[in-house]
Write a protein that holds these residues in place. Structure first.
Motif: not given
Lengths: 500, 89, 120
Positions: A250-277
């Motif tokens: 259960e201690d993994n849950v908050p760590i995984v959530q933090k990474w999900i928050d971070k990497w979905f944000w990072r990923g959507t920013r990166l995909l800006t370029i695909v949006a434009m394509m």
């Protein structure tokens, strides 16, 4: 009597689990030194399951079959001058961006998965990661092969690997992967295996590749779908990793959530370029970025997060902001490249009247109000013989490294700006999401190699921007860059097609 | 309940697989897009080896699915006889 | 936690220390609600530069391409320095009025709404 064939489950057990061994005279912790520092707790690696139960022998068999099909099509494509079948010369610029911005990420993914495929303590996870690492290497190779045909006929492909390491806008995808690869193995898996592969690569490879087909580009749709056939396995691995981590402790849950928050944000920013394509660089439109986002993120991602709710995982932070931004980011990104067309390694253009109308129809709440006036201004300037190339260099976000082009969703006329002070130095961000990521690990992001700052420090040659472009980036200035109108690409295309 | 989905390359082999999916999952939705076929269904979708073999008129290994697969959404479970996609919530 | 690292005490290299800019400091300037410029712009400037020189030399370089630029009334412009309201002192240096390395200087022109009054 013929020997009885092993069933999939038995074969998987024999060819993965039974290949592992225990450590009797060496310290297990020394063999897997990366396994603990992120705070993730693994109690039993044997609980790991590969739902496809793919073993190395089947892996080689099916991958070889995919390759044979793919290369037969590449041969046919090049023997039949397939480049002449694309809809027009503007389209090819999306491929230049793909080769410089995306294909090298496949190589970084190969390196990343090779690393974690060594470092995980569980053999099931190691085998799955090693297969994925080989897949990624295959992807970069097939993409380079496919593009090598275009390189014979169009400008801007020739220095893709060099450019990936140096060009200002390519620091965005490059630093995204550097961030993931310099994290621990579990964060890498949540970043790339789960956040990126499960939801975000669908947006890159499915609607965009379907778009390639719709624009007459047989080579790209073929490598795209061939790569994507591996992607389904990667997605399943990504989901398996998340479930495994959440079930282990259960201690993994908050760590995984933090990474999900971070990497979905990072990923959507990166995909800006695909949006434009999708919205601006494919002359024949398949679906708008907004629609693709709704199908692949909101619907598919929504189902995924509902499924994960039983572990205590919620939707990524700032999902509401992301939902609003789908109406804006493609327009903001293409305007940025259009106005920096002198410093891009591909051509840019004003959308045709028909395309502007398509955008109005796809984006009824935002396009006419916020973005059509930009293009009317651009047309006015062009008509006066003053095609607008912006002066100076833009401010960049310390985290995603994108120029600070995003706007406030409660006032889309105003650029969104955030900052943090860390140890007496100020750092700037395009969004709350990027600021949160910095604030969580400032010691990591103070190291961002921001192209604009590096130019001012004198680390990219110079003194002028043109010197940086030609000598440091190896762009063929006046040929690779600037507007499509009057470009050598356009001239050659018109000659081939007999257009006066 | 959320939808599971699978997308296949639009080619001769996939056409038989799609037929088999439609037979095994009567209320699934088939969507044709450029170069690909997407199939969706509420909650669960199954591909049965026996049905695919009947459509193709030859032996078919469930793992052959990988060759024509583009993407999927849902939890996967695969064995010798079937391939299942499912949301568990 | 400043970083999650394999070894304790990990320190990252500060890539943009002011010492790296050869006597200059970085200053960002942005014209609010004028999206013709996709983002604020960055300039390496001497800390001793008076603010008047920013208006005379840097602003035209940054924003002179805008059709409204010549109509800007610098007397009525409203300023923000690092997010706080700010009244520039034209004769004082950047350094003396708190415009530091990597400071963000924004201005608003209440009488100018952008091309087609659309915030462009």
């Amino acid at each position: 009597m013929a020997a009885k064939k092993l069933n999939i489950k038995d074969k998987y057990r024999l060819l993965t689990r039974d290949l592992d061994w225990d450590f009797s005279y060496e310290d297990r912790k020394q063999a897997f030194p990366y396994e603990e520092f992120e705070g993730i707790k693994i109690t039993d690696w044997n609980k790991w399951e590969d739902p496809f139960r793919l073993t190395m022998d089947s892996y080689w068999k099916y991958q070889a079959e995919k390759e044979k099909k793919l290369y037969a099509i590449f041969d046919a494509f090049s023997q039949n001058n397939g480049h002449l079948n694309v809809v027009d010369s503007r389209y090819v610029n999306a491929l230049k961006l793909f080769l410089t911005g995306v294909s090298p990420l496949e190589y970084q993914a190969y390196q990343g998965f090779a690393h974690v495929g060594r470092q995980f303590g569980g053999v099931g996870a190691r085998v799955a990661c090693q297969m994925q690492s080989l897949d990624e290497l295959r992807h970069v190779q097939t993409q380079i092969h496919a593009m090598s045909h275009y390189n014979k006929f169009f400008d801007g492909f020739q220095e893709f690997s060099h450019m990936h390491d140096r060009v200002w806008y390519l620091s965005v995808p490059r630093s995204f992967f550097c961030d993931a690869r310099s994290a621990g193995p579990f964060e890498f898996m949540v970043a790339i295996g789960f956040s990126f592969e499960y939801v975000l690569t669908n947006l890159l490879f499915v609607p965009f590749m379907s778009g390639a087909a719709h624009n007459g580009d047989m080579a790209t749709v073929t490598f795209g779908f061939s790569a994507q056939s591996d992607e389904a396995r990667h997605m399943t691995l990504g989901l398996e990793v998340i479930k495994f981590l959440l079930e282990q402790h259960e201690d993994n849950v908050p760590i995984v959530q933090k990474w999900i928050d971070k990497w979905f944000w990072r990923g959507t920013r990166l995909l800006t370029i695909v949006a434009m394509m999708m919205d601006y660089m494919l002359p024949n439109k398949v679906m708008s970025w907004k629609e693709a986002w709704e199908v692949y993120f909101e619907e598919a991602g929504g189902a995924l997060f509902k499924d994960l709710a039983r572990y205590g995982i919620r939707m990524p932070k700032y999902a509401e902001t992301i939902e609003k931004e789908k109406e804006h980011i493609s327009h903001q990104a293409w305007w940025t490249f259009y106005t920096h067309g002198h410093a891009a390694g591909f051509h840019t253009w004003i959308p045709s009247d028909k395309e502007l109308d398509w955008l109005s129809a796809q984006y009824p709440d935002t396009f006419d109000k916020y973005y059509r006036p930009l293009w009317e201004l651009a047309k006015e300037q062009e008509a006066k013989g003053e095609r607008f190339y912006t002066s100076g260099l833009p401010q960049l976000c310390q985290t995603c490294q994108i120029p600070m082009l995003f706007t406030e969703m409660d006032n889309p006329n105003q650029n969104s700006m955030r900052d943090s002070v860390f140890e007496d130095e100020r750092y700037h961000f395009c969004s709350d999401g990027c600021k949160d990521i910095f604030d969580e690990e400032p010691e990591k992001y103070v190291q961002s190699w921001l192209p604009v700052h590096q130019i001012f420090q004198g680390n990219c040659g110079g003194p002028g921007v043109e010197d940086v472009l030609s000598d440091y980036y190896k762009m063929n200035v006046g040929v690779d860059n600037m507007d499509i109108k009057g470009s050598p690409d356009e001239k050659r295309w018109n000659e081939w097609k007999g257009i006066a | 309940m959320s939808k599971v989905y699978i997308a296949l390359q639009d080619n001769d082999e996939s056409r038989y697989i799609v037929e088999a999916i439609e037979e095994s999952n009567p209320d699934s939705t088939v969507i044709h897009q450029p170069a690909m076929i997407r199939i969706e269904r509420e909650g669960r979708l199954v591909i049965e080896r026996a049905v695919v073999e009947e459509k193709m008129g030859r032996d078919w290994d469930v793992q052959e699915l990988h060759i024509n697969l583009i993407t999927l959404g849902g939890n996967v479970d695969e064995d010798d006889d079937q391939f299942v996609l499912e949301w568990k919530q | 936690m400043p970083v999650y690292a394999l070894n304790p005490g990990y320190k990252g290299e500060r890539m943009d220390r002011v010492e790296n800019f050869h006597g200059n400091q970085l200053v960002y300037v942005g014209w609010d609600e004028h999206r013709m410029f996709c983002a604020a712009k960055a300039f390496p400037l001497p800390p001793s530069m008076p603010f008047a020189a920013v208006i005379e030399n840097i602003m035209p370089e940054a924003f002179g391409q805008h059709p409204e630029f010549s109509q800007i009334n610098w007397e009525t412009a409203e300023w923000l320095l690092d997010g706080e309201p700010f009244k520039p002192q034209l004769e004082a240096s950047l350094e003396a009025q708190g415009v530091g390395h990597k400071s963000m200087v924004r201005f608003k022109t209440p009488e100018l709404q952008g091309y087609q009054n659309a915030g462009v």
